[in-house]
Design a protein around this motif. Structure first.
Motif, PDB file in Angstrom:
ATOM      1  N   THR A  36      -1.882   0.698  12.649  1.00  0.00           N
ATOM      2  CA  THR A  36      -2.275  -0.123  11.500  1.00  0.00           C
ATOM      3  C   THR A  36      -3.782  -0.345  11.484  1.00  0.00           C
ATOM      4  O   THR A  36      -4.430  -0.272  10.424  1.00  0.00           O
ATOM      5  CB  THR A  36      -1.545  -1.476  11.538  1.00  0.00           C
ATOM      6  OG1 THR A  36      -0.131  -1.249  11.454  1.00  0.00           O
ATOM      7  CG2 THR A  36      -1.982  -2.371  10.387  1.00  0.00           C
ATOM      8  N   TRP A  80      -5.505   3.024  10.381  1.00  0.00           N
ATOM      9  CA  TRP A  80      -5.338   3.283   8.947  1.00  0.00           C
ATOM     10  C   TRP A  80      -6.127   2.290   8.097  1.00  0.00           C
ATOM     11  O   TRP A  80      -6.690   2.656   7.064  1.00  0.00           O
ATOM     12  CB  TRP A  80      -3.852   3.232   8.589  1.00  0.00           C
ATOM     13  CG  TRP A  80      -3.077   4.426   9.071  1.00  0.00           C
ATOM     14  CD1 TRP A  80      -3.590   5.584   9.596  1.00  0.00           C
ATOM     15  CD2 TRP A  80      -1.658   4.579   9.072  1.00  0.00           C
ATOM     16  NE1 TRP A  80      -2.576   6.452   9.926  1.00  0.00           N
ATOM     17  CE2 TRP A  80      -1.375   5.866   9.613  1.00  0.00           C
ATOM     18  CE3 TRP A  80      -0.594   3.773   8.687  1.00  0.00           C
ATOM     19  CZ2 TRP A  80      -0.076   6.342   9.763  1.00  0.00           C
ATOM     20  CZ3 TRP A  80       0.709   4.244   8.832  1.00  0.00           C
ATOM     21  CH2 TRP A  80       0.961   5.517   9.363  1.00  0.00           C
ATOM     22  N   THR A  81      -6.183   1.047   8.536  1.00  0.00           N
ATOM     23  CA  THR A  81      -6.918   0.033   7.780  1.00  0.00           C
ATOM     24  C   THR A  81      -8.415   0.336   7.764  1.00  0.00           C
ATOM     25  O   THR A  81      -9.077   0.207   6.719  1.00  0.00           O
ATOM     26  CB  THR A  81      -6.668  -1.364   8.374  1.00  0.00           C
ATOM     27  OG1 THR A  81      -5.267  -1.661   8.312  1.00  0.00           O
ATOM     28  CG2 THR A  81      -7.436  -2.428   7.612  1.00  0.00           C
ATOM     29  N   ARG A  99      -9.001   3.182   5.412  1.00  0.00           N
ATOM     30  CA  ARG A  99      -8.862   2.688   4.032  1.00  0.00           C
ATOM     31  C   ARG A  99     -10.144   2.002   3.568  1.00  0.00           C
ATOM     32  O   ARG A  99     -10.581   2.168   2.428  1.00  0.00           O
ATOM     33  CB  ARG A  99      -7.708   1.694   3.950  1.00  0.00           C
ATOM     34  CG  ARG A  99      -6.362   2.272   3.622  1.00  0.00           C
ATOM     35  CD  ARG A  99      -5.394   1.131   3.347  1.00  0.00           C
ATOM     36  NE  ARG A  99      -4.081   1.595   2.972  1.00  0.00           N
ATOM     37  CZ  ARG A  99      -3.096   0.787   2.585  1.00  0.00           C
ATOM     38  NH1 ARG A  99      -3.304  -0.529   2.537  1.00  0.00           N
ATOM     39  NH2 ARG A  99      -1.916   1.271   2.249  1.00  0.00           N
ATOM     40  N   THR A 151      -0.517   9.527   7.536  1.00  0.00           N
ATOM     41  CA  THR A 151      -1.880   9.008   7.404  1.00  0.00           C
ATOM     42  C   THR A 151      -2.390   9.161   5.976  1.00  0.00           C
ATOM     43  O   THR A 151      -2.995   8.236   5.418  1.00  0.00           O
ATOM     44  CB  THR A 151      -2.819   9.716   8.391  1.00  0.00           C
ATOM     45  OG1 THR A 151      -2.369   9.466   9.731  1.00  0.00           O
ATOM     46  CG2 THR A 151      -4.249   9.221   8.246  1.00  0.00           C
ATOM     47  N   ALA A 157      -0.699   6.524   3.825  1.00  0.00           N
ATOM     48  CA  ALA A 157      -1.180   5.155   4.031  1.00  0.00           C
ATOM     49  C   ALA A 157      -2.636   4.979   3.635  1.00  0.00           C
ATOM     50  O   ALA A 157      -3.018   3.936   3.091  1.00  0.00           O
ATOM     51  CB  ALA A 157      -0.995   4.766   5.502  1.00  0.00           C
ATOM     52  N   GLU A 163      -2.622   4.977  -0.384  1.00  0.00           N
ATOM     53  CA  GLU A 163      -2.529   3.516  -0.282  1.00  0.00           C
ATOM     54  C   GLU A 163      -1.097   2.996  -0.393  1.00  0.00           C
ATOM     55  O   GLU A 163      -0.842   1.938  -0.963  1.00  0.00           O
ATOM     56  CB  GLU A 163      -3.409   2.838  -1.335  1.00  0.00           C
ATOM     57  CG  GLU A 163      -4.888   3.128  -1.169  1.00  0.00           C
ATOM     58  CD  GLU A 163      -5.742   2.330  -2.136  1.00  0.00           C
ATOM     59  OE1 GLU A 163      -6.193   1.236  -1.758  1.00  0.00           O
ATOM     60  OE2 GLU A 163      -5.929   2.808  -3.271  1.00  0.00           O
ATOM     61  N   ASP A 188       2.345   1.310   1.128  1.00  0.00           N
ATOM     62  CA  ASP A 188       2.529   0.173   2.024  1.00  0.00           C
ATOM     63  C   ASP A 188       2.584   0.652   3.475  1.00  0.00           C
ATOM     64  O   ASP A 188       3.399   1.522   3.823  1.00  0.00           O
ATOM     65  CB  ASP A 188       3.824  -0.560   1.673  1.00  0.00           C
ATOM     66  CG  ASP A 188       4.075  -1.738   2.594  1.00  0.00           C
ATOM     67  OD1 ASP A 188       3.391  -2.763   2.452  1.00  0.00           O
ATOM     68  OD2 ASP A 188       4.956  -1.602   3.477  1.00  0.00           O
ATOM     69  N   ILE A 189       1.721   0.095   4.309  1.00  0.00           N
ATOM     70  CA  ILE A 189       1.597   0.584   5.683  1.00  0.00           C
ATOM     71  C   ILE A 189       2.886   0.385   6.468  1.00  0.00           C
ATOM     72  O   ILE A 189       3.322   1.283   7.210  1.00  0.00           O
ATOM     73  CB  ILE A 189       0.400  -0.088   6.385  1.00  0.00           C
ATOM     74  CG1 ILE A 189      -0.911   0.491   5.838  1.00  0.00           C
ATOM     75  CG2 ILE A 189       0.477   0.105   7.904  1.00  0.00           C
ATOM     76  CD1 ILE A 189      -2.168  -0.088   6.451  1.00  0.00           C
ATOM     77  N   ASP A 190       3.535  -0.761   6.329  1.00  0.00           N
ATOM     78  CA  ASP A 190       4.779  -0.987   7.068  1.00  0.00           C
ATOM     79  C   ASP A 190       5.855   0.017   6.659  1.00  0.00           C
ATOM     80  O   ASP A 190       6.601   0.529   7.507  1.00  0.00           O
ATOM     81  CB  ASP A 190       5.283  -2.411   6.839  1.00  0.00           C
ATOM     82  CG  ASP A 190       4.479  -3.445   7.620  1.00  0.00           C
ATOM     83  OD1 ASP A 190       3.912  -3.072   8.671  1.00  0.00           O
ATOM     84  OD2 ASP A 190       4.410  -4.604   7.180  1.00  0.00           O
TER      85      ASP A 190
END
Length: 422
Positions: free
Chosen positions: A233, A236-237, A240, A397, A400, A404, A406-408
């Protein structure tokens, strides 16, 4: 039309008869096939061709057909050839794909041959262990590596920045500053950072580098196959954020990434030591500003074994002997030293670079240092299915980070997909 293996074996037998009649030199030309994705890479291909020329000079009547195969389809092309009973004579292979060939029994053991080279494995790359399978050594590592940050010093100086970032937070802030419209026409001419944003193995490389900052001792999964959700997470954040800031050009693969950096259209990129070939190929006025530094993460370094050489098990013994002689020449001090001076890559054999060479080539000092501390890019328990695992990570990847999603939700799907590999 490709010549069948049986016909090639018959031709070799005739050639060997001719060689015997000529007193041990080859009277007819024997062609050894050696496909590679590196046949067109700047610097590296020059070294391969020089090594091949030396081998041919030492073995009159023998030539190596060094041909280019695109990296994206390379493994599938080789698997198809092996499965069809038509392997090349000298196998150049991405280390990530080694287990596919090892488990199929397609590679000849090299232990007895390596024992005949005085202590060479004692001074070989620390990642040579990737070539071991069921107690046998089936390949020799060509390159052990760690990733570095390529940065454009001229771009940094123009922006009033003292030097490269040392954390991902600094990277994000610096990339924003370095993303500029240099001509004033409303279009971005220089991006701060570049990484692949389409389906390509480089997507996994980039994400893993960020993941290692969050968890230096972890990976995508642990021994039990459980996802490292917090670290993923985080990675990926951060990626982003770079895209949201407009600091990254979209729609590029790894080749496009390198081209942007070499042409001065991107100020930073992550890359392996083969970046030296890119630097050398840059135009005058740009090349002088292209530098390398440690990756901007305070965790660990992405790396491992890049590529290996092996001898196919199912080829004529005489061709196996010639293939081994080529590998033996490759391991020599002379050609390991030239791997640094010609290809610009850190040699797998320790002790072949003297202090004067290292002092004159600071980038090589960095390449060697990062190779010595890098963490293997293959997660625990994923060696046998790494290619498929990497594809899943790339797909997740992109979903996410670029799309974009939802990561979960993406993590849940990735977890289900990985469970099927174990």
């Amino acid at each position: 039309m490709r010549i069948s293996r049986s016909i090639r074996h018959h031709a070799l037998a005739l050639a060997l008869v001719g060689a015997f009649a000529a007193g041990g030199t080859f009277a007819q030309n024997i062609v050894l096939e050696m496909p590679s994705w590196q046949a067109t890479e700047p610097g590296t291909s020059d070294w391969w061709r020089a090594l091949i020329a030396e081998f041919e000079a030492q073995n009159p009547g023998v030539t190596i057909e060094f041909t280019h195969e695109p990296f994206a389809s390379y493994n599938q092309t080789m698997v198809t050839r092996f499965a069809g009973g038509n392997p090349p004579d000298i196998l150049h292979l991405p280390a990530a794909n080694f287990m596919v060939y090892a488990t199929e029994g397609w590679l000849a053991p090299l232990d007895d041959r390596l024992a005949g080279i005085a202590d060479v494995m004692d001074v070989w790359s620390p990642v040579q262990s990737v070539c071991e399978y069921e107690g046998q050594t089936l390949c020799v590592v060509v390159l052990g590596y760690g990733y570095v940050l390529g940065w454009n010093q001229a771009a940094f100086e123009a922006a009033g920045l003292a030097g490269p970032p040392t954390t991902s937070e600094e990277l994000i802030e610096v990339a924003k500053i370095l993303t500029v419209d240099t001509t004033g026409d409303g279009a971005i001419d220089q991006y701060g950072f570049v990484f692949p944003t389409v389906t390509h193995a480089g997507v996994e490389t980039t994400a893993t580098s960020f993941l290692f900052e969050y968890d230096p001792d972890g990976h995508w999964v642990n021994e039990a196959g459980e996802l490292n959700r917090d670290a993923i997470t985080f990675a990926w954040t951060q990626l982003r954020r770079l895209i949201a800031d407009g600091s990254v050009p979209l729609g590029l693969d790894n080749n496009g990434k390198r081209q942007f950096w070499v042409e001065g259209r991107a100020a930073m990129m992550l890359e392996g030591p083969w970046i030296q070939g890119n630097i050398n190929s840059a135009a005058d006025g740009i090349r002088e500003g292209l530098q390398v530094a440690a990756t901007p993460f305070d965790g660990t370094v992405y790396g491992g074994a890049s590529n290996v050489l092996a001898v196919p098990a199912d080829i004529d013994p005489d061709r196996q002997e010639l293939a081994w002689k080529f590998i033996e020449l490759f391991t020599s001090e002379e050609w390991q030293s030239k791997y640094a001076s010609v290809a610009g890559q850190p040699p797998a054999r320790a002790g072949v670079l003297d202090d004067a060479f290292l002092a004159a080539n600071p980038n090589m000092q960095r390449f060697v240092a990062e190779a010595n501390v890098a963490t293997d890019f293959i997660p625990p328990g994923m060696a046998a299915n790494y290619t498929r695992f990497r594809d899943l990570v790339v797909e997740a990847t992109l979903a996410a980070v670029v799309q974009e999603q939802d990561i979960d939700a993406v993590l849940n799907q990735l977890e289900r997909d990985i469970a099927r590999l174990r």
